[in-house]
Each structure stands twice: as C-alpha cells, then as structure tokens.
Design a protein around this motif. Structure first.
Motif, PDB file in Angstrom:
ATOM      1  N   GLY A   1       0.809  -1.212   0.000  1.00  0.00           N
ATOM      2  CA  GLY A   1       0.000   0.000   0.000  1.00  0.00           C
ATOM      3  C   GLY A   1       0.842   1.262   0.000  1.00  0.00           C
ATOM      4  O   GLY A   1       0.566   2.212  -0.748  1.00  0.00           O
ATOM      5  N   TRP A   2       1.889   1.291   0.825  1.00  0.00           N
ATOM      6  CA  TRP A   2       2.772   2.464   0.852  1.00  0.00           C
ATOM      7  C   TRP A   2       3.496   2.625  -0.476  1.00  0.00           C
ATOM      8  O   TRP A   2       3.706   3.759  -0.949  1.00  0.00           O
ATOM      9  N   ARG A   3       3.877   1.515  -1.109  1.00  0.00           N
ATOM     10  CA  ARG A   3       4.553   1.617  -2.403  1.00  0.00           C
ATOM     11  C   ARG A   3       3.636   2.218  -3.458  1.00  0.00           C
ATOM     12  O   ARG A   3       4.033   3.102  -4.224  1.00  0.00           O
ATOM     13  N   LYS A   4       2.391   1.728  -3.501  1.00  0.00           N
ATOM     14  CA  LYS A   4       1.441   2.257  -4.480  1.00  0.00           C
ATOM     15  C   LYS A   4       1.133   3.726  -4.221  1.00  0.00           C
ATOM     16  O   LYS A   4       1.092   4.543  -5.158  1.00  0.00           O
TER      17      LYS A   4
ATOM     18  N   PRO B   1     -10.032   4.316  -2.086  1.00  0.00           N
ATOM     19  CA  PRO B   1     -10.299   2.867  -2.234  1.00  0.00           C
ATOM     20  C   PRO B   1      -9.028   2.028  -2.098  1.00  0.00           C
ATOM     21  O   PRO B   1      -9.050   0.963  -1.464  1.00  0.00           O
ATOM     22  N   MET B   2      -7.933   2.483  -2.682  1.00  0.00           N
ATOM     23  CA  MET B   2      -6.683   1.727  -2.569  1.00  0.00           C
ATOM     24  C   MET B   2      -6.176   1.720  -1.128  1.00  0.00           C
ATOM     25  O   MET B   2      -5.680   0.701  -0.633  1.00  0.00           O
ATOM     26  N   ILE B   3      -6.319   2.842  -0.441  1.00  0.00           N
ATOM     27  CA  ILE B   3      -5.905   2.912   0.965  1.00  0.00           C
ATOM     28  C   ILE B   3      -6.697   1.917   1.808  1.00  0.00           C
ATOM     29  O   ILE B   3      -6.140   1.217   2.665  1.00  0.00           O
TER      30      ILE B   3
ATOM     31  N   VAL C   1      -7.294  17.729  -2.980  1.00  0.00           N
ATOM     32  CA  VAL C   1      -8.324  17.009  -2.226  1.00  0.00           C
ATOM     33  C   VAL C   1      -8.991  15.960  -3.115  1.00  0.00           C
ATOM     34  O   VAL C   1      -9.216  14.813  -2.698  1.00  0.00           O
ATOM     35  N   ILE C   2      -9.303  16.344  -4.366  1.00  0.00           N
ATOM     36  CA  ILE C   2      -9.910  15.393  -5.305  1.00  0.00           C
ATOM     37  C   ILE C   2      -8.967  14.218  -5.549  1.00  0.00           C
ATOM     38  O   ILE C   2      -9.386  13.049  -5.554  1.00  0.00           O
ATOM     39  N   PHE C   3      -7.692  14.519  -5.737  1.00  0.00           N
ATOM     40  CA  PHE C   3      -6.711  13.448  -5.939  1.00  0.00           C
ATOM     41  C   PHE C   3      -6.671  12.515  -4.736  1.00  0.00           C
ATOM     42  O   PHE C   3      -6.649  11.284  -4.887  1.00  0.00           O
ATOM     43  N   MET C   4      -6.675  13.092  -3.530  1.00  0.00           N
ATOM     44  CA  MET C   4      -6.630  12.268  -2.325  1.00  0.00           C
ATOM     45  C   MET C   4      -7.855  11.361  -2.232  1.00  0.00           C
ATOM     46  O   MET C   4      -7.750  10.203  -1.813  1.00  0.00           O
TER      47      MET C   4
END
Length: 217
Positions: free
Chosen positions: A150-153, A202-204, A194-197
């Motif tokens: 997860g941290w890598r992605k 979902p991945m987080i 904010v939109i990017f975050m």
C-alpha cells in the motif's frame, strides 16, 4: 535534548505524534499569508512603510511567506524537537528562491518555486521507490497505517501527482497574470489535491492494516 534534527521514520516507536489539526495549520498557514499579502500588499505597505522598500505586493508577499514558513518550522521544532521532512525541503527552496526574488527584484524566481518544490518531491518519492523505500509514510503515517504494498502504491501515485503539479505550475505562470497565478496556487491547487486524495481512498482501504497490525513502510 533530541539526538536528531529530521523527524523519525514512520515505524519508529520513539516518533512523537503531532496533532493533525496543528500539522495542517502549520503547513497551510504560510500559503494563506502569501495569498493575503499579495492581495493586500498596498494596504500592508501603507501601514508598515518599511515594507515598501521590498517592492510591489508580490515581493512583500514573498518576504512574509518566508517569515511565516520559518515560524512554522520553528513551531514544529518546539513541539516535536525535530523538523518535518517535506516542509523542511519546501522551506529550503522557498528561502533560496524567495531570497533571489527579493535580491534581484525578479518575480520569476518565486513563480518557479512550486515547479522546483513539486519536482523535488517527485524526485524524492520516485527515487526512494527506486531504492526500495516508500517515503510517503513520513507524511501520512499519523493519518493511517498501510501494508508495504500500500505504501509503495501510494508513494508512486503521489510521486506522479507531484510531476503533474510541477507541469501545471509551469503552464500557469508562463501564460497567465501574476494575480491569476497566485489565486490558482492558493485556491485551485488545494481542491485539486483534495480530489486526488479522494481517488486514493479505495486503494488505501484495501491496504489498511488492522489497529494492532504492523507493516513495513
């Protein structure tokens, strides 16, 4: 007395946690000072005549931005007894390019600062991945805990996003007015971020650790 200047790694049990609201205020505050000083530069100069020697509103805003960022880092040091990695890198570039802006009376340098900072962050994050290090944990470890994948992605995605911000800054400052550039820097960059975050959420969730879990970052 601390034995180090830069903040500890995310997994280090000795790392001191900072209140998230305080951390957010310290990171956003200098940017708001910059916007306010640029928009009200003439009024500020009239109230504090010594600032007139700096030049127009953008130069006054640059000087106050440098001062606000220095204060922010000082508060971080007072609270944590260490300096946060990302704001420290940004601060070094701000002081360097802000100093050139004031000394040469050329606003180009401060306009290039976001390009340099975002490009540097991209190089740090993507370069860290090249050497097997997911450095984004230094920024977000207080917000959530992820497994190593997860941290890598997330580090890869943020590295590419910083490249995007650098390119956008180059397009805006080279093709639009200074006032538009300042407004975009303060009021457009944050919503875009904010939109990017939100797109990363979902991945987080897929890679989030249980409260008692432990994962490599």
């Amino acid at each position: 007395m601390t034995d180090r200047i830069i903040e500890r790694s995310p997994n280090d049990p000795a790392k001191k946690e900072m209140n998230p609201l305080l951390k957010f205020a310290l990171e956003l505050g200098p940017l708001l000072v910059f916007f306010f000083a640029n928009s009200r530069g003439e009024d500020i100069a009239a109230r504090f005549p010594v600032l007139q020697e700096l030049g127009g509103p953008l130069f006054i805003a640059t000087a106050l931005f440098m001062a606000a960022l220095s204060i922010s880092l000082a508060i971080s040091w007072a609270v944590q007894k260490t300096l946060p990695m990302m704001p420290l890198v940004s601060g070094v570039v701000v002081i360097l390019f802000g100093g050139l802006t004031l000394y040469l009376q050329d606003e180009t340098f401060i306009k290039m600062k976001p390009t340099i900072v975002n490009g540097l962050f991209a190089a740090i994050l993507l370069g860290g991945l090249f050497f097997g290090k997911s450095l984004l944990g230094y920024v977000f470890d207080q917000a959530f805990k992820l497994d190593a994948e997860g941290w890598r992605k997330l580090t890869l995605n943020w590295g590419l996003y910083f490249v995007f911000l650098a390119v956008v800054n180059e397009v805006v400052w080279r093709n639009f007015s200074t006032d538009f550039w300042v407004a975009f820097k303060v009021w457009a960059t944050m919503p875009i971020t904010v939109i990017f975050m939100l797109t990363q959420y979902p991945m987080i969730r897929r890679h989030a650790l249980e409260p008692n879990g432990a994962g490599e970052k």
